[in-house]
Every structure is written in structure tokens, then in C-alpha cells.
Design a protein around this motif. Sequence first.
Motif, short mmCIF file in Angstrom:
data_model
loop_
_atom_site.label_atom_id
_atom_site.label_comp_id
_atom_site.label_asym_id
_atom_site.label_seq_id
_atom_site.Cartn_x
_atom_site.Cartn_y
_atom_site.Cartn_z
N GLY A 20 1.00 -17.26 0.07
CA GLY A 20 -0.01 -16.39 -0.53
C GLY A 20 0.46 -14.94 -0.57
N LYS A 21 1.76 -14.73 -0.49
CA LYS A 21 2.26 -13.35 -0.39
C LYS A 21 2.05 -12.56 -1.68
CE LYS A 21 7.15 -14.32 -1.26
NZ LYS A 21 7.43 -13.87 -2.61
N THR A 22 2.06 -13.25 -2.83
CA THR A 22 1.90 -12.51 -4.09
C THR A 22 0.56 -11.78 -4.11
OG1 THR A 22 3.11 -14.34 -5.07
CG2 THR A 22 2.22 -12.70 -6.58
N ALA A 23 -0.51 -12.50 -3.73
CA ALA A 23 -1.83 -11.85 -3.71
C ALA A 23 -1.88 -10.76 -2.63
CB ALA A 23 -2.92 -12.89 -3.46
N SER A 24 -1.05 -10.89 -1.60
CA SER A 24 -1.11 -9.90 -0.52
C SER A 24 -0.63 -8.54 -1.01
CB SER A 24 -0.30 -10.36 0.70
OG SER A 24 1.07 -10.17 0.51
N PHE A 25 0.15 -8.50 -2.09
CA PHE A 25 0.46 -7.17 -2.63
C PHE A 25 -0.25 -6.88 -3.96
CE2 PHE A 25 4.27 -9.72 -3.91
CZ PHE A 25 4.33 -9.49 -5.27
N THR A 26 -0.53 -7.94 -4.77
CA THR A 26 -1.20 -7.65 -6.05
C THR A 26 -2.65 -7.17 -5.82
OG1 THR A 26 -1.51 -10.03 -6.28
CG2 THR A 26 0.10 -9.06 -7.70
N LEU A 27 -3.36 -7.77 -4.88
CA LEU A 27 -4.76 -7.37 -4.68
C LEU A 27 -4.87 -5.88 -4.28
CD1 LEU A 27 -6.17 -10.57 -2.89
CD2 LEU A 27 -6.64 -9.81 -5.23
N PRO A 28 -4.16 -5.43 -3.24
CA PRO A 28 -4.27 -4.00 -2.93
C PRO A 28 -3.74 -3.10 -4.05
CG PRO A 28 -2.70 -5.07 -1.44
CD PRO A 28 -3.37 -6.14 -2.22
N MET A 29 -2.73 -3.57 -4.78
CA MET A 29 -2.23 -2.74 -5.87
C MET A 29 -3.29 -2.52 -6.94
SD MET A 29 1.68 -3.97 -6.41
CE MET A 29 2.07 -2.88 -7.78
N ILE A 30 -4.02 -3.57 -7.24
CA ILE A 30 -5.08 -3.43 -8.26
C ILE A 30 -6.10 -2.40 -7.78
CG2 ILE A 30 -7.01 -4.64 -9.39
CD1 ILE A 30 -5.15 -7.18 -9.34
N GLU A 31 -6.43 -2.49 -6.50
CA GLU A 31 -7.39 -1.54 -5.92
C GLU A 31 -6.85 -0.11 -6.00
OE1 GLU A 31 -10.69 -1.54 -5.47
OE2 GLU A 31 -10.48 -3.27 -4.15
N ILE A 32 -5.61 0.06 -5.57
CA ILE A 32 -5.01 1.41 -5.53
C ILE A 32 -4.88 1.99 -6.95
CG2 ILE A 32 -2.82 2.62 -5.05
CD1 ILE A 32 -2.47 0.55 -2.67
N LEU A 33 -4.56 1.12 -7.91
CA LEU A 33 -4.31 1.61 -9.27
C LEU A 33 -5.58 1.70 -10.11
CD1 LEU A 33 -1.06 -0.48 -9.96
CD2 LEU A 33 -1.16 1.98 -9.50
N SER A 34 -6.71 1.27 -9.52
CA SER A 34 -7.94 1.21 -10.33
C SER A 34 -8.42 2.60 -10.74
CB SER A 34 -9.04 0.45 -9.59
OG SER A 34 -9.37 1.14 -8.41
N THR A 35 -7.99 3.64 -10.03
CA THR A 35 -8.31 4.99 -10.50
C THR A 35 -7.01 5.61 -11.02
OG1 THR A 35 -7.95 5.80 -8.26
CG2 THR A 35 -10.23 5.39 -8.89
N GLY A 36 -7.15 6.43 -12.03
CA GLY A 36 -5.98 7.10 -12.60
C GLY A 36 -5.52 6.42 -13.88
N ARG A 37 -4.67 7.08 -14.60
CA ARG A 37 -4.19 6.56 -15.89
C ARG A 37 -2.69 6.70 -16.01
NH1 ARG A 37 -7.23 6.77 -21.35
NH2 ARG A 37 -5.07 6.43 -21.99
#
Length: 480
Positions: free
Chosen positions: A50-67
Amino acid sequence: MQFKEMGLSDPLLDAIGSAGYENPTPIQAEAIPHLLMGRDIIGIAQTGTGKTASFTLPMIEILSTGRARARMPRSLILEPTRELAAQVAENFEVYGKNHKLSMALLIGGVSFSEQEDKLDRGVDVLIATPGRLLDHFERGKVLLADIKVLVVDEADRMLDMGFIPDVERIIKLLPQIRQTAMFSATMPSEIKRLTDAYMMSPRTVEVAPPASAAETVTQGLLRVSGGFKEKRAALRSLIRESDVNNAIVFCNRKRDVSALEKSLRSHGFNAAGLHGDMHQSARMETLAKFRDGEIKLLVASDVAARGLDIPNMSHVFNFDVPMHAEDYIHRIGRTGRAGNEGHAYTLVTRDDAKFLGGVERLLGKPIPPIGGASAASGDTTDADKSDSRSEGEVGAAPRRRRRSRRKPGAESKTTENTPEMGAEAASDSNGNGDAEPREPVRGGTSRDAPTKKTRQRKEDRDDDGGDAFGKDETPAFLLR
Ligand code: AMP
């Protein structure tokens, strides 16, 4: 810990729920909170944890603000192969369904122009293989000065494939102030050097390797007397007796992949083959059909199946005992993932017996015999009868095995009182026939001579780097 205790937002929790995940896997429980806090992490974990989700999930959160600005991606994920890159892209689509993040995929086989159009529009997430990214960079099509998060996935595999110099070049092009996550199944000194040089006080997160993850896998051994034909019959019986949803059937040799696939189909099974000689687009197509459930049995060689994420597999069948014990662990790690139940059954003939000892030593215990499954049922068809190789091999006069071919200490009891293997099989079993080249074992445990390892790197590079399919042939899921 539950997903909702991790500080993930509601849209992300909703996407996780839609993916059907109830609880985080151990690597997710450990890595996600650290990454959300902006810390660097070293994740020692294999595919299947499940390592892919372990970095994709926080990345989505971190990148959700900003353009994102034109040609200046905000995050970068480096993958060793295009298949893995494509899988990560798919993960982003699943978990990011409630976010409007843009993504580009820079991998061999996907047209430059289409990805460049995306880059021009600005991308939040850039997923790339190192060589292809550097191509784009050198053409001035992508700037790396705005990367805030870097993920280097499967770092030890990058090392095996000779990609570390490219990875290092890329890292030097990134801003020094950024967050970095590095994932690797093992920590050879060269990877350790990278983490020391380019990470800021990283937190190491380690999860059990598949050898212990295999607790969720029921293993079984079926002894078969005879050769290829008897094995095929035994496999059919075993599949019929098992409650198979979908399975990979592993063969040691490429030619057996084709012959077995044909034989299974002639017996009415929904099967397809996957081996290293297939065109890249055909491999991707077969894999997509297997994932979608259109194909139920994937007959594959180790090299073709390495690193691929195939979810929810109910069974793995080892049509042959792998020549290298570590491959057994890789193979059975394809089932019983993320806490699901899995089954791994292995057929053993006289030819296979010499490899069994090594596998059982690595496991630290014998593989238990399968209870009710019958061996060769003898329900051969014309397709089987016309298989001259199997007929020849089965009918061949027994020959003495040459002592020099025997692997010290790897002999199993089953070799007693059964016919010796033929010369042809002996040649294949020792890798001199058409067995696929094997990737070097990670972490310096490879038995391969350095020259062989060097050659293998080249082969892997060719596999990943070429433009194997043009724009029109590119599978749809890569173009999304
Ligand atoms: P990976 O190690 O990232 O290749 O993931 C292996 C498989 O586990 C993939 O098929 C994922 O969809 C699945 N997976 C990831 N996280 C979870 C979870 N929390 N619960 C159940 N399955 C998961």
C-alpha cells in the motif's frame, strides 16, 4: 489508527471510501502523518504494502491549495519503469477524484507532444521515468524550479537498472527547500548515500517484507509425477478445485508461457500470456484486461510480472518452482495483499525438485502438501497431443543428470525413485535455454556475476527507454 484520524480532508476520505479501503495499511499509518507534517521520509517497503497511497494521499492534500504555473510542475514522482509510472497515475486518478489536480506522465511510449501540451497548461503532479524527464528538460519543455514535493519510488530498483546517476542529476535541478520521500525495498549503501546527501532529517518508516507479509497467503505444494503434459493436467485440476477469482500462473521459461496459455485456452480457461518478448503495447493491453477482470488467468514469467500492481488476486500458481528462491517470495507476494486472503500453490515435478530446497530454506519451513487436489488427471486434448515438446519430453528416455549442474544442498527428497530429467530441461533449468533474464537481486545479495549484472541493466534500460508504441497505440488509460 484510522484514515479519519490522520488529518486527511473530507473529499480525500470520500475518495478513500470509494476505493473500498477501510483501514490504512501499516506503511500508510506510519508515513501519511509524517508527510502531512511536511517531513522527509524514507519508506522501506515493497510493492503490495500500500506504499503508493502512502505518498499519493498526502500529496493530494498538500497540493490541494495553490496553482501550477506553465511548465513548472509542483511535485515530481520518479519511477523506474513506465508500468509503475502508469500505475501511480492511476492511483492519483482514484484518490484525487474529488480534487482538480492536473497530472502529466513523462514515460517512454507516450507521445512527447501531448504531454508537452499538458506541461504548458501547468501540472500539479509530474510522474516520470528519469531518462524521459531529462529528455524533456533538455528540450526546455519542463522547468523543475517549483517542485515542492519529490518522491523517488523503488530506489533500489533504480539502482539495479543503472538509473541513479540520472536520479541524482534530476535532484540537483530541484530547489533545495522541498519535501522528499524515498521508497525502497532495501537500503544498499548507494541509496543510503543519496538519502544522506539529499534529504533533511528524514524519518525512516519500515514495514515487513513480503516474506512475513505472506502470513495472509495459504501456501500449498502439489507433487506431480511426469513432465510438462502431466503438469498441465494437474494445474487444470487444481484450478478447477480451487475457488479462483483471478490468478497468475508463473512459468520459468518464456516458451512455456506460450504453450501453457494455449493449452489452458484449448481447455476452455480464460487465459492470456505475458512475457518479455511481447511488444510493450500488447503487454499493457493484456495487463489492463486482467485488471478489468476480462482475463482471469495470466500466465507469466517472473521478469514480465515484476513490479506490476495487480490488485485482489485470489491465487498464484507456480507452474514451475522458481530457480531463484527470492522469486518465490516475489511471486506469492502477488496474492494476500493489503491484508486480503491469498493462495499460492506450487507444482513440483522431478525437474523442479532441486529448486525446492532453496525456497523452503528461505521460508524457514516446508511448504505443506495440498490436501484434496488431485495430480495429473490425464484429460489431454488434441491441443496437448500436438504439443511436440511435451510429448517429446515426457516420452524421452531418462538420462543421468550431470553432477556439476546440481545445486549444493538444494536437493529435495522427491528426486529419489523417479526418472532423471532430460538434457533439454536441464539446460533450461540452468538458465542456458530460453529462461528469461533475471533482474539482479537487491541489496547486494545477487548471485549474478558483475558482468551479467551490467548486461542486465542494459536490458532493463532498453525495456523502459524505447518508444515501443506510438501515439495511436498508447493504451487509453495512459492518455487520460
Ligand atoms: P501498492 O503497494 O501501492 O502497490 O498497493 C498494493 C495494493 O493495495 C493496491 O492494489 C492498492 O489498491 C491496495 N491498497 C492500498 N491501500 C489499501 C488499503 N488501505 N486497504 C486496502 N487495500 C489497499
